[in-house]
Design a protein around this motif. Structure first.
Motif, PDB file in Angstrom:
ATOM      1  N   ASP A  91      -4.847  35.647  64.852  1.00 31.43           N
ATOM      2  CA  ASP A  91      -5.413  36.278  66.430  1.00 31.43           C
ATOM      3  C   ASP A  91      -6.313  35.376  67.233  1.00 31.43           C
ATOM      4  O   ASP A  91      -6.438  34.650  66.880  1.00 31.43           O
ATOM      5  CB  ASP A  91      -5.563  37.780  66.561  1.00 31.43           C
ATOM      6  CG  ASP A  91      -6.853  37.526  66.259  1.00 31.43           C
ATOM      7  OD1 ASP A  91      -7.209  38.967  65.552  1.00 31.43           O
ATOM      8  OD2 ASP A  91      -8.290  37.152  65.795  1.00 31.43           O
ATOM      9  N   GLU A  92      -6.544  36.211  68.359  1.00 30.01           N
ATOM     10  CA  GLU A  92      -6.669  35.032  69.160  1.00 30.01           C
ATOM     11  C   GLU A  92      -8.428  34.858  68.495  1.00 30.01           C
ATOM     12  O   GLU A  92      -9.437  34.052  68.619  1.00 30.01           O
ATOM     13  CB  GLU A  92      -7.693  35.573  71.005  1.00 30.01           C
ATOM     14  CG  GLU A  92      -5.983  34.926  71.265  1.00 30.01           C
ATOM     15  CD  GLU A  92      -6.503  34.799  72.599  1.00 30.01           C
ATOM     16  OE1 GLU A  92      -5.659  34.465  74.065  1.00 30.01           O
ATOM     17  OE2 GLU A  92      -6.685  36.166  73.249  1.00 30.01           O
ATOM     18  N   THR A 128      -2.011  37.357  70.129  1.00 35.85           N
ATOM     19  CA  THR A 128      -3.067  37.450  70.942  1.00 35.85           C
ATOM     20  C   THR A 128      -3.348  38.111  70.038  1.00 35.85           C
ATOM     21  O   THR A 128      -4.913  38.926  70.107  1.00 35.85           O
ATOM     22  CB  THR A 128      -2.453  37.507  72.700  1.00 35.85           C
ATOM     23  OG1 THR A 128      -2.260  36.805  73.441  1.00 35.85           O
ATOM     24  CG2 THR A 128      -3.360  37.750  73.223  1.00 35.85           C
TER      25      THR A 128
END
Ligand code: DER
Length: 232
Positions: A91-92, A128
């Motif tokens: 993820d980010e 994301t």
């Protein structure tokens, strides 16, 4: 094809930029890492590099031996210069889901022993939020006799579905390199992954979770057009 080429580009970028002569390297598990080991072996040959490799699974050990790289372990090297490994999703915040290949426990031990943890991933892994692309849930390595307790406690706290990972070429569950079993927890909403990891880790019988929070230093994505995208 696009995915294999993306894996290869990410893996080669890691092997070219994060491996130096004299390094002790943690070698991950799965398919992307195979390209990285192939490239490391090429460099050892071409540049006469001296490197030592510490595996994260039976598969990784076989890979190291196949490419005639020098095999070692954490008893001989308490601190590794770098660990290179794949991931199922990133993820980010660089939180990872790992364990799709069932090797998460030794992967996490080796990653934690490295000065630098480099993740190599094709574009399918880039999200994301966790759960966007990886739908098989978070792998959790467990002591078999505690499975029902663990499933109940996770369901009570976070909902979702926890299933025992069944083997493909053996009747019954997958048995890990550590002689344990795996449950995959399919969550149905986003969570504070650090809290989730800590809660699950404390349930008696849990060996390790596939949530790698705050561990990845570098993530190298292989893109659809065959480029590599290095993120620190
Ligand atoms: O199981 C694992 O943690 C592997 O590293 C996995 O996440 C990556 O496997 P792949 O390179 O075959 O996608």
């Amino acid at each position: 094809n696009g995915v294999e080429n993306a894996k290869r580009v990410a893996a080669f970028t890691a092997a070219n930029n994060f491996v130096q002569n004299g390094y002790v390297i943690g070698v991950g598990s799965g398919s992307t890492i195979e390209y990285a080991v192939e490239r490391i072996a090429e460099r050892v040959e071409a540049e006469n590099l001296k490197v030592t490799c510490v595996p994260t699974s039976f598969q990784a050990r076989e890979l190291i031996l196949k490419y005639k790289l020098s095999l070692s372990d954490l008893d001989r090297h308490s601190k590794l210069d770098v660990a290179i490994d794949g991931a199922d999703e990133v993820d980010e915040q660089f939180t990872l889901i790992k364990g799709g290949g069932g090797c998460l426990t030794q992967e996490k031990i080796v990653a934690a022993a490295a000065k630098k943890f480099v993740v190599i991933a094709d574009f399918r892994k880039k999200s994301t939020n966790l759960g966007e692309n990886w739908k098989k849930g978070i792998p959790i390595e467990v002591v078999p006799m505690a499975i029902l307790q663990i499933q109940n406690k996770i369901k009570e706290k976070y909902g979702g579905i926890c299933t025992i990972r069944l083997a493909k070429s053996k009747a019954g569950p997958v048995i890990t390199d550590n002689g344990m079993m795996i449950v995959d927890w399919q969550f149905d909403k986003s969570h504070n992954w650090s809290e989730v990891h800590q809660f699950i880790k404390l349930i008696p019988g849990v060996v390790e979770t596939g949530i790698f929070f705050n561990m990845a230093d570098i993530v190298i994505y292989g893109t659809e057009n065959g480029q590599s995208d290095i993120k620190a």
